[in-house]
Design a protein around this motif. Sequence first.
Motif, PDB file in Angstrom:
ATOM      1  N   PRO A  41     125.696  31.913 162.203  1.00 31.19           N
ATOM      2  CA  PRO A  41     125.604  30.705 162.568  1.00 31.19           C
ATOM      3  C   PRO A  41     126.041  29.458 161.582  1.00 31.19           C
ATOM      4  CG  PRO A  41     124.022  32.115 163.372  1.00 31.19           C
ATOM      5  CD  PRO A  41     124.826  32.885 162.311  1.00 31.19           C
ATOM      6  N   ALA A  42     125.409  29.819 160.468  1.00 35.24           N
ATOM      7  CA  ALA A  42     125.518  28.714 159.346  1.00 35.24           C
ATOM      8  C   ALA A  42     127.011  28.325 158.905  1.00 35.24           C
ATOM      9  CB  ALA A  42     124.708  28.900 157.942  1.00 35.24           C
ATOM     10  N   ALA A  43     127.894  29.613 158.755  1.00 33.95           N
ATOM     11  CA  ALA A  43     129.340  29.469 158.495  1.00 33.95           C
ATOM     12  C   ALA A  43     129.907  28.625 159.814  1.00 33.95           C
ATOM     13  CB  ALA A  43     129.975  30.848 158.311  1.00 33.95           C
ATOM     14  N   ALA A  44     129.554  28.993 160.926  1.00 35.33           N
ATOM     15  CA  ALA A  44     130.159  28.382 162.059  1.00 35.33           C
ATOM     16  C   ALA A  44     129.868  27.009 162.291  1.00 35.33           C
ATOM     17  CB  ALA A  44     129.549  29.129 163.463  1.00 35.33           C
ATOM     18  N   ARG A  45     128.456  26.548 161.932  1.00 37.93           N
ATOM     19  CA  ARG A  45     128.200  25.248 161.959  1.00 37.93           C
ATOM     20  C   ARG A  45     128.987  24.452 160.756  1.00 37.93           C
ATOM     21  NH1 ARG A  45     123.184  27.398 163.062  1.00 37.93           N
ATOM     22  NH2 ARG A  45     122.538  27.277 161.026  1.00 37.93           N
ATOM     23  N   ALA A  46     129.267  24.996 159.776  1.00 36.99           N
ATOM     24  CA  ALA A  46     130.078  24.477 158.668  1.00 36.99           C
ATOM     25  C   ALA A  46     131.301  24.277 158.855  1.00 36.99           C
ATOM     26  CB  ALA A  46     129.716  25.384 157.453  1.00 36.99           C
ATOM     27  N   ALA A  47     131.797  25.049 159.634  1.00 43.49           N
ATOM     28  CA  ALA A  47     133.236  24.832 160.222  1.00 43.49           C
ATOM     29  C   ALA A  47     133.248  23.940 161.313  1.00 43.49           C
ATOM     30  CB  ALA A  47     133.726  26.286 160.709  1.00 43.49           C
ATOM     31  N   GLY A  48     132.377  23.401 161.835  1.00 47.70           N
ATOM     32  CA  GLY A  48     132.223  22.412 162.737  1.00 47.70           C
ATOM     33  C   GLY A  48     132.108  22.845 164.207  1.00 47.70           C
ATOM     34  N   HIS A  49     131.580  24.036 164.234  1.00 47.31           N
ATOM     35  CA  HIS A  49     131.336  24.431 165.840  1.00 47.31           C
ATOM     36  C   HIS A  49     129.564  24.346 165.845  1.00 47.31           C
ATOM     37  CE1 HIS A  49     135.061  26.900 166.279  1.00 47.31           C
ATOM     38  NE2 HIS A  49     134.762  27.097 164.900  1.00 47.31           N
ATOM     39  N   PRO A  50     129.066  24.015 167.184  1.00 45.72           N
ATOM     40  CA  PRO A  50     127.851  23.953 167.509  1.00 45.72           C
ATOM     41  C   PRO A  50     127.147  25.296 167.508  1.00 45.72           C
ATOM     42  CG  PRO A  50     129.160  23.948 169.399  1.00 45.72           C
ATOM     43  CD  PRO A  50     130.136  23.892 168.308  1.00 45.72           C
ATOM     44  N   GLY A  51     127.870  26.331 167.406  1.00 43.60           N
ATOM     45  CA  GLY A  51     127.127  27.739 167.239  1.00 43.60           C
ATOM     46  C   GLY A  51     128.420  28.624 167.055  1.00 43.60           C
ATOM     47  N   VAL A  52     128.018  30.192 167.248  1.00 44.99           N
ATOM     48  CA  VAL A  52     128.990  31.031 166.947  1.00 44.99           C
ATOM     49  C   VAL A  52     129.843  31.045 168.109  1.00 44.99           C
ATOM     50  CG1 VAL A  52     129.166  33.504 166.569  1.00 44.99           C
ATOM     51  CG2 VAL A  52     127.409  32.423 165.505  1.00 44.99           C
ATOM     52  N   PRO A  53     131.253  30.993 167.746  1.00 46.39           N
ATOM     53  CA  PRO A  53     132.489  30.770 168.795  1.00 46.39           C
ATOM     54  C   PRO A  53     132.695  32.530 169.127  1.00 46.39           C
ATOM     55  CG  PRO A  53     133.372  30.714 166.549  1.00 46.39           C
ATOM     56  CD  PRO A  53     131.816  30.541 166.399  1.00 46.39           C
ATOM     57  N   VAL A  54     133.076  32.452 170.625  1.00 48.14           N
ATOM     58  CA  VAL A  54     133.504  33.790 171.033  1.00 48.14           C
ATOM     59  C   VAL A  54     134.883  34.016 170.383  1.00 48.14           C
ATOM     60  CG1 VAL A  54     134.367  34.853 173.246  1.00 48.14           C
ATOM     61  CG2 VAL A  54     132.263  33.386 173.161  1.00 48.14           C
ATOM     62  N   PRO A  55     134.892  35.235 169.664  1.00 45.22           N
ATOM     63  CA  PRO A  55     136.403  35.742 169.174  1.00 45.22           C
ATOM     64  C   PRO A  55     137.219  35.794 170.273  1.00 45.22           C
ATOM     65  CG  PRO A  55     134.550  37.250 168.511  1.00 45.22           C
ATOM     66  CD  PRO A  55     133.887  36.305 169.610  1.00 45.22           C
ATOM     67  N   PRO A  56     138.823  35.946 169.845  1.00 45.86           N
ATOM     68  CA  PRO A  56     139.705  35.957 170.894  1.00 45.86           C
ATOM     69  C   PRO A  56     139.738  37.464 171.666  1.00 45.86           C
ATOM     70  CG  PRO A  56     140.389  35.082 168.909  1.00 45.86           C
ATOM     71  CD  PRO A  56     139.309  35.697 168.626  1.00 45.86           C
ATOM     72  N   THR A  57     139.752  37.419 172.760  1.00 46.67           N
ATOM     73  CA  THR A  57     139.910  38.646 173.730  1.00 46.67           C
ATOM     74  C   THR A  57     138.353  39.213 173.909  1.00 46.67           C
ATOM     75  OG1 THR A  57     140.035  40.406 172.233  1.00 46.67           O
ATOM     76  CG2 THR A  57     142.074  39.298 172.763  1.00 46.67           C
ATOM     77  N   PHE A  58     137.398  38.508 173.470  1.00 44.09           N
ATOM     78  CA  PHE A  58     136.080  38.877 173.848  1.00 44.09           C
ATOM     79  C   PHE A  58     135.753  38.864 175.233  1.00 44.09           C
ATOM     80  CE2 PHE A  58     131.627  37.902 174.623  1.00 44.09           C
ATOM     81  CZ  PHE A  58     130.857  39.142 174.220  1.00 44.09           C
ATOM     82  N   LEU A  59     136.099  37.888 176.046  1.00 49.95           N
ATOM     83  CA  LEU A  59     135.857  37.629 177.218  1.00 49.95           C
ATOM     84  C   LEU A  59     136.211  38.702 178.299  1.00 49.95           C
ATOM     85  CD1 LEU A  59     136.547  33.670 177.456  1.00 49.95           C
ATOM     86  CD2 LEU A  59     134.333  34.885 177.458  1.00 49.95           C
ATOM     87  N   PHE A  60     137.346  39.536 177.991  1.00 49.88           N
ATOM     88  CA  PHE A  60     137.814  40.668 178.705  1.00 49.88           C
ATOM     89  C   PHE A  60     136.614  41.756 179.045  1.00 49.88           C
ATOM     90  CE2 PHE A  60     139.536  44.854 178.972  1.00 49.88           C
ATOM     91  CZ  PHE A  60     140.445  44.727 179.970  1.00 49.88           C
ATOM     92  N   GLY A  61     135.646  41.780 177.952  1.00 46.29           N
ATOM     93  CA  GLY A  61     134.577  42.725 178.074  1.00 46.29           C
ATOM     94  C   GLY A  61     133.415  42.288 179.126  1.00 46.29           C
ATOM     95  N   ILE A  62     133.442  41.118 179.482  1.00 49.85           N
ATOM     96  CA  ILE A  62     132.295  40.682 180.488  1.00 49.85           C
ATOM     97  C   ILE A  62     132.230  41.455 181.767  1.00 49.85           C
ATOM     98  CG2 ILE A  62     131.499  38.761 181.922  1.00 49.85           C
ATOM     99  CD1 ILE A  62     132.247  36.768 179.796  1.00 49.85           C
ATOM    100  N   GLU A  63     133.399  41.665 182.325  1.00 47.36           N
ATOM    101  CA  GLU A  63     133.428  42.473 183.512  1.00 47.36           C
ATOM    102  C   GLU A  63     132.967  43.878 183.359  1.00 47.36           C
ATOM    103  OE1 GLU A  63     136.851  41.459 186.375  1.00 47.36           O
ATOM    104  OE2 GLU A  63     137.549  40.719 184.598  1.00 47.36           O
ATOM    105  N   LEU A  64     133.081  44.313 182.256  1.00 42.33           N
ATOM    106  CA  LEU A  64     132.582  45.749 181.892  1.00 42.33           C
ATOM    107  C   LEU A  64     131.037  45.759 181.957  1.00 42.33           C
ATOM    108  CD1 LEU A  64     135.047  46.792 179.161  1.00 42.33           C
ATOM    109  CD2 LEU A  64     135.454  47.060 181.710  1.00 42.33           C
ATOM    110  N   ASP A  65     130.358  44.451 181.891  1.00 41.25           N
ATOM    111  CA  ASP A  65     128.853  44.613 181.899  1.00 41.25           C
ATOM    112  C   ASP A  65     128.293  44.750 183.561  1.00 41.25           C
ATOM    113  OD1 ASP A  65     128.761  44.462 179.271  1.00 41.25           O
ATOM    114  OD2 ASP A  65     128.486  42.231 179.365  1.00 41.25           O
TER     115      ASP A  65
END
Length: 158
Positions: A41-65
């Motif tokens: 989370p600290a590295a994400a904020r230092a890079a300008g994100h409000p939190g840990v961003p979702v990595p590419p292709t992660f969203l595909f796995g949501i339907e597997l839940d």
Amino acid sequence: MAIDPSVVGRELAPVTAVIEAGRLALFATATGQDDPVYSDPAAARAAGHPGVPVPPTFLFGIELDQPEPFGWLTDLGVDLRHVLHGEQSFTYHAQAYAGEEVTARPHIAEVYSKKSGTLQFIAKHTRVTRVDGTAVADLESLIVVREPAPAHPREEQR
């Protein structure tokens, strides 16, 4: 068995999930994303994100839940032993972050066959949104169903 083309347009069960930071970190590691913004989370904020961003292709796995993530295929009469992953693509509209709740809303977009019906294709499109309805991404996947070759007459006699 041929897949009935009347299923085109059928909406499948939506899946809602809270994106967990630990799961993002595991996914990032598994897919070779070594940038610490995906796990720290600290590295994400230092890079300008409000939190840990979702990595590419992660969203595909949501339907597997869900308890039976491939139940929609068996409902179509598809024998899962003959399913192949054809392709997938992602169109991103907004960055999602750990802690957010998102909903995946899939539907069957297209059904067609090739090679005299021995290969059947099911195109599935999924819209992922935040709770407020804001679009996060559109996911497309292509499922290939390989029809088994008929048994050779001599083999049937054995």
